[in-house]
Enzyme design. Structure first.
Site, PDB file in Angstrom:
ATOM      1  N   ASP A   1      -2.338 -18.006   1.412  1.00 45.66           N
ATOM      2  CA  ASP A   1      -3.563 -18.547   0.805  1.00 45.66           C
ATOM      3  C   ASP A   1      -4.040 -19.777   1.589  1.00 45.66           C
ATOM      4  O   ASP A   1      -5.234 -19.940   1.852  1.00 45.66           O
ATOM      5  CB  ASP A   1      -3.364 -18.864  -0.684  1.00 45.66           C
ATOM      6  CG  ASP A   1      -2.111 -19.684  -0.962  1.00 45.66           C
ATOM      7  OD1 ASP A   1      -1.209 -19.721  -0.098  1.00 45.66           O
ATOM      8  OD2 ASP A   1      -2.028 -20.301  -2.043  1.00 45.66           O
TER       9      ASP A   1
ATOM     10  N   ASP B   1      -4.768  -7.332   5.849  1.00 44.82           N
ATOM     11  CA  ASP B   1      -6.020  -6.641   5.551  1.00 44.82           C
ATOM     12  C   ASP B   1      -7.110  -7.670   5.262  1.00 44.82           C
ATOM     13  O   ASP B   1      -8.213  -7.636   5.820  1.00 44.82           O
ATOM     14  CB  ASP B   1      -5.781  -5.756   4.315  1.00 44.82           C
ATOM     15  CG  ASP B   1      -6.879  -4.728   4.113  1.00 44.82           C
ATOM     16  OD1 ASP B   1      -7.820  -4.696   4.927  1.00 44.82           O
ATOM     17  OD2 ASP B   1      -6.796  -3.973   3.129  1.00 44.82           O
TER      18      ASP B   1
ATOM     19  N   TYR C   1       0.819  -1.211   0.000  1.00 48.38           N
ATOM     20  CA  TYR C   1       0.000   0.000   0.000  1.00 48.38           C
ATOM     21  C   TYR C   1       0.859   1.271   0.000  1.00 48.38           C
ATOM     22  O   TYR C   1       0.354   2.369  -0.204  1.00 48.38           O
ATOM     23  CB  TYR C   1      -0.945   0.027   1.212  1.00 48.38           C
ATOM     24  CG  TYR C   1      -1.983  -1.088   1.203  1.00 48.38           C
ATOM     25  CD1 TYR C   1      -2.370  -1.704   0.021  1.00 48.38           C
ATOM     26  CD2 TYR C   1      -2.572  -1.515   2.378  1.00 48.38           C
ATOM     27  CE1 TYR C   1      -3.313  -2.728   0.007  1.00 48.38           C
ATOM     28  CE2 TYR C   1      -3.525  -2.536   2.373  1.00 48.38           C
ATOM     29  CZ  TYR C   1      -3.880  -3.145   1.179  1.00 48.38           C
ATOM     30  OH  TYR C   1      -4.814  -4.150   1.180  1.00 48.38           O
TER      31      TYR C   1
ATOM     32  N   LYS D   1       3.877 -15.300   1.313  1.00 46.51           N
ATOM     33  CA  LYS D   1       3.859 -16.147   0.111  1.00 46.51           C
ATOM     34  C   LYS D   1       5.308 -16.344  -0.328  1.00 46.51           C
ATOM     35  O   LYS D   1       5.723 -15.891  -1.401  1.00 46.51           O
ATOM     36  CB  LYS D   1       3.027 -15.470  -0.991  1.00 46.51           C
ATOM     37  CG  LYS D   1       1.537 -15.414  -0.689  1.00 46.51           C
ATOM     38  CD  LYS D   1       0.791 -16.679  -1.087  1.00 46.51           C
ATOM     39  CE  LYS D   1       0.682 -16.810  -2.600  1.00 46.51           C
ATOM     40  NZ  LYS D   1       0.087 -18.132  -2.941  1.00 46.51           N
TER      41      LYS D   1
ATOM     42  N   ASP E   1     -10.110  -9.358   8.091  1.00 44.85           N
ATOM     43  CA  ASP E   1     -11.545  -9.220   7.809  1.00 44.85           C
ATOM     44  C   ASP E   1     -12.214 -10.589   7.775  1.00 44.85           C
ATOM     45  O   ASP E   1     -13.329 -10.770   8.265  1.00 44.85           O
ATOM     46  CB  ASP E   1     -11.778  -8.514   6.464  1.00 44.85           C
ATOM     47  CG  ASP E   1     -11.824  -6.996   6.636  1.00 44.85           C
ATOM     48  OD1 ASP E   1     -11.560  -6.526   7.762  1.00 44.85           O
ATOM     49  OD2 ASP E   1     -12.126  -6.295   5.653  1.00 44.85           O
TER      50      ASP E   1
END
Ligand code: NAD
Length: 368
Positions: free
Chosen positions: A225, A249, A142, A192, A253
């Site tokens: 993942d 992020d 970001y 990852k 959630d």
């Protein structure tokens, strides 16, 4: 000895409504548990823009830097939709996070037994769940450069850059390891590393820090993942999860929704330790200003009250009192006291924001 200090920023919409209930809880701990705070209050977001023409004044920013912890309600609302980007209520919150350098975002996913049927997952998967996601908040994709949209030949290309320095990884992993020492001592780091160099570095640095300074911590690594799948398959296998800004992020959630309602979710954002050893800290509910129900006494104050419980635990080392407050909320829910967001249609009359706050105080009183 002076009391620890708290700056309260109620903000907009339901922010001031839920904060009124938190003030009752803070007063209760002062009067009944000898845990008195010096509480100051200031404006943030639209409320600050209305009064001062800025979403956060320099004076409020200076106060936030000087206190032991900041407790924020929520910011934003349709009234401010047409303001310039720099004047928007959210800029007040972003300025706090940036200038306090709050690099570790803590998002617990805790399922109160009485609400286990509210989750979209089976009761046995979520009942009793209590995990914590630590998300790196100030770096990663970001913020990385280069970024932007430019033309290449006859089409446009969108670019963002995932970038982490070793010191950025170390400080957020350290926060996770310290946190785990106050819990079960178990941390799972997610990245990852199979396809991203930043993930390879993340994994190496996390492991090196653990080996050098936190041999008591049980550290595991997982591809993010797979982490997402495991979170909805069997979330109780985790205790503390540490991950980067982007994966955090999404994963936080996802984990939050395991527990049901937005009105139940607290958060903390922590920075480096101050001279007194306490971390820079901002506590706030995950929800926004909920303009659709603002001013109607319908808001659930529990997310904000649980944010104060996090402050008790992580800023003031009052772990027993944090647990006492969480148990009081559990009792209230088990007794069937519910704000409208925690009810299915036809369930009876919902409690108001104030009734919910009063029920928590009664449960605290009964805990003595
Ligand atoms: P929201 O979280 O305010 O509301 C989403 C839905 O959840 C609404 O239906 C609302 O009524 C409900 N809800 C939220 N909190 C609740 C509570 N405590 N009790 C009962 N119901 C609750 O998100 P939104 O509607 O997307 O955004 C509204 C405003 O809040 C926008 O201006 C947005 O920018 C801002 N916002 C601020 C923050 C923050 O201050 N940290 C976070 C998210 C959104």
């Amino acid at each position: 000895m002076t009391n620890p200090s708290l700056l309260i920023l109620p903000g907009d919409g339901i922010g001031p409504e839920v904060m009124t209930e938190v003030r009752k809880v803070i007063d209760w701990f002062g009067q009944r548990r000898g845990l008195a705070f010096d509480v100051e209050e200031d404006l943030v977001g639209g409320a600050s823009w209305d009064a001062h023409g800025t979403p956060l004044t320099d004076a409020a920013m200076a106060r936030a830097q000087a206190v032991d912890a900041v407790l924020l309600g929520a910011v934003g609302g349709p009234k401010y939709d047409d303001l310039d980007f720099a004047d928007k209520p959210e800029r007040g919150l972003l300025r706090l996070r940036k200038e306090m350098d709050l690099f570790a975002n803590l998002r617990p996913a805790q399922c109160f037994d009485a609400l286990a049927d509210f989750s979209s997952l089976k009761r046995e998967v979520v009942a009793g769940l209590d995990i914590m996601i630590v998300r790196e908040l100030t770096s990663g994709i970001y913020f990385g450069e280069p970024r932007g949209i430019h033309s290449e030949g006859n089409e446009r290309v969108g670019i963002n850059t995932q970038r982490y320095t070793e010191s950025e990884i170390i400080r957020v992993c350290r926060a996770a390891f310290e946190l785990a020492r106050k819990r079960s001592g178990k941390v799972c780091s997610m990245e990852k590393a199979n396809v991203m160099e930043s993930g390879i570095l993340w994994r190496e640095v996390a492991q090196t820090l653990r080996d050098a300074e936190y041999p008591d911590i049980e550290l595991s690594h997982m591809y993010a993942d797979n982490g997402a799948m495991q979170l909805v398959r069997w979330p109780k296998q985790f205790d503390v999860i540490v991950t980067d800004n982007l994966f955090g992020d999404i994963l936080s959630d996802c984990a939050a929704m395991l527990t049901g309602s937005l009105g139940m979710l607290p958060s903390a954002s922590l920075g480096a330790p101050m001279a007194n050893g306490r971390p820079k800290a901002l506590y706030e509910p995950v929800h926004g200003s909920a303009p659709d129900i603002a001013g109607q006494g319908k808001a659930n104050p529990v997310a904000c009250i649980l944010s104060f419980a996090m402050a008790l635990r992580y800023s003031f080392d009052a772990r027993d009192d944090a647990a006492r407050l969480e148990r009081a909320i559990d009792t209230v829910l088990a007794d069937g006291v519910r704000t409208a967001d925690l009810m299915q249609s036809g369930d009876g009359t919902p409690a108001s924001t104030a009734q919910m706050g009063d029920a928590v105080i009664r449960a605290l009183e009964a805990s003595l």
